[in-house]
Design a protein around this motif. Structure first.
Motif, short mmCIF file in Angstrom:
data_model
loop_
_atom_site.label_atom_id
_atom_site.label_comp_id
_atom_site.label_asym_id
_atom_site.label_seq_id
_atom_site.Cartn_x
_atom_site.Cartn_y
_atom_site.Cartn_z
N ASN A 134 132.98 92.02 32.14
CA ASN A 134 131.58 92.44 32.03
C ASN A 134 130.67 91.24 32.25
O ASN A 134 131.15 90.16 32.64
CB ASN A 134 131.31 93.12 30.67
CG ASN A 134 131.62 92.21 29.49
OD1 ASN A 134 131.56 90.98 29.60
ND2 ASN A 134 131.96 92.82 28.36
N LYS A 135 129.39 91.40 31.99
CA LYS A 135 128.44 90.33 32.29
C LYS A 135 128.67 89.07 31.45
O LYS A 135 128.23 87.98 31.81
CB LYS A 135 127.01 90.83 32.07
CG LYS A 135 126.70 91.29 30.67
CD LYS A 135 125.29 91.84 30.58
CE LYS A 135 124.95 92.36 29.19
NZ LYS A 135 125.04 91.34 28.15
N ILE A 155 129.65 102.72 34.24
CA ILE A 155 130.16 101.71 33.31
C ILE A 155 131.32 102.31 32.53
O ILE A 155 131.26 103.46 32.09
CB ILE A 155 129.07 101.22 32.34
CG1 ILE A 155 127.94 100.53 33.09
CG2 ILE A 155 129.66 100.29 31.28
CD1 ILE A 155 128.34 99.25 33.78
N TYR A 165 133.79 98.33 23.83
CA TYR A 165 133.63 97.25 24.82
C TYR A 165 133.23 97.88 26.14
O TYR A 165 133.88 98.82 26.62
CB TYR A 165 134.94 96.47 24.99
CG TYR A 165 135.44 95.82 23.73
CD1 TYR A 165 135.06 94.52 23.40
CD2 TYR A 165 136.28 96.50 22.86
CE1 TYR A 165 135.51 93.91 22.24
CE2 TYR A 165 136.74 95.92 21.69
CZ TYR A 165 136.35 94.63 21.39
OH TYR A 165 136.79 94.04 20.23
N ARG A 166 132.17 97.36 26.74
CA ARG A 166 131.69 97.86 28.03
C ARG A 166 132.16 96.94 29.15
O ARG A 166 132.20 95.72 28.97
CB ARG A 166 130.17 97.98 28.03
CG ARG A 166 129.67 99.04 27.08
CD ARG A 166 128.16 99.10 26.99
NE ARG A 166 127.76 100.18 26.10
CZ ARG A 166 127.30 101.36 26.48
NH1 ARG A 166 127.14 101.60 27.79
NH2 ARG A 166 126.99 102.30 25.61
N ALA A 167 132.52 97.55 30.27
CA ALA A 167 133.04 96.75 31.37
C ALA A 167 132.70 97.39 32.69
O ALA A 167 132.42 98.59 32.78
CB ALA A 167 134.56 96.62 31.25
N THR A 168 132.68 96.57 33.72
CA THR A 168 132.52 97.08 35.08
C THR A 168 133.87 97.59 35.58
O THR A 168 134.92 97.22 35.06
CB THR A 168 132.00 95.97 36.00
OG1 THR A 168 132.89 94.84 35.92
CG2 THR A 168 130.61 95.54 35.59
#
Length: 236
Positions: A134-135, A155, A165-168
């Motif tokens: 992620n960022k 996302i 948890y956020r991720a590309t």
């Protein structure tokens, strides 16, 4: 290294099981640490942890079935395989969520099939590590701790036992990466870890780690099939 326990009062029968474990390891590149007990009482008193327990049922004193019931109070995840000539008792294994049973006299072909299935189930329980991006950088997650993955506006949101948890990334790529893990789509937005499923409701929802998720009409049949296969493989 997998930890295997053999609980068998007959020395010759225990030797056969021990030799079969060793043979399987040599043939398949697996490493095992084997502990042996000649009665269920001493096994239960000394028990701390194990991956797989081969448990004879007909033993003097505390029998294998009662020992397995006590074991479940200590360890909810250990794989139990009964080894017995008492077929009527082996069938009761569902009461202690036994993974399988082997009928005496034990032959290697049958034993190896059971052990292979148990090891596959163990792999699912343990999961494996994956990296998500992620960022802020990269994060390592274990698949056994992921409850489900949700798609929100391109996302991926990983719902885990430790939080979100956020991720590309894309769901199609994640599906390929986790093809050998016990995950299945319940609709186009939710990728579910079958180990966290606790109920299928008549209204069409599946309960995952206490949360209701909608199962689409198109995904219902393949999702149920995947769930049934997971339950059968894990003896649940």
């Amino acid at each position: 290294m997998k930890n295997i326990v053999i609980v068998e009062d007959e020395l010759e029968a225990a030797d056969i099981l021990d030799s079969f474990v060793s043979r399987y390891g040599s043939e398949n590149g697996e490493k095992f640490a084997v502990a042996r007990y000649r009665d269920a009482a001493s096994f239960f008193a000394a028990y701390k942890s194990a991956d797989i327990v081969f448990m004879d049922i007909d033993m003097p004193g505390l029998n294998g079935m009662d020992a397995a019931k006590l074991l479940r109070e200590k360890d909810n995840d250990v794989i139990i395989i009964f080894v017995t000539n008492m077929m009527q008792m082996a069938i009761k294994g569902y009461e202690v969520r036994a993974f399988d049973f082997i009928v005496k006299p034990v032959v290697y072909k049958n034993f190896s099939v059971k052990l292979k299935s148990a090891l596959s189930a163990l792999k699912f329980k343990r999961g494996r590590d994956i990296w998500i991006s992620n960022k802020d950088g990269r994060i390592k997650l274990n698949t056994s701790e992921i409850e489900y993955v949700e798609v929100i506006q391109h996302i991926l949101v990983y719902h885990t036992v430790h939080g979100e948890y956020r991720a590309t990334g894309t769901l199609s790529t994640l599906q390929k990466e986790l093809a050998q893990e016990p995950f299945a789509l319940c609709n186009r937005c939710f990728f579910v870890n079958l180990a966290f499923v606790t109920a299928m409701r008549n209204d069409g929802d599946v309960i995952v780690a206490g949360k209701p998720l909608a199962v689409s009409r198109a995904k219902r049949a393949p999702f149920l099939s995947a769930l049934n296969n997971y339950i059968a493989m894990n003896g649940e």
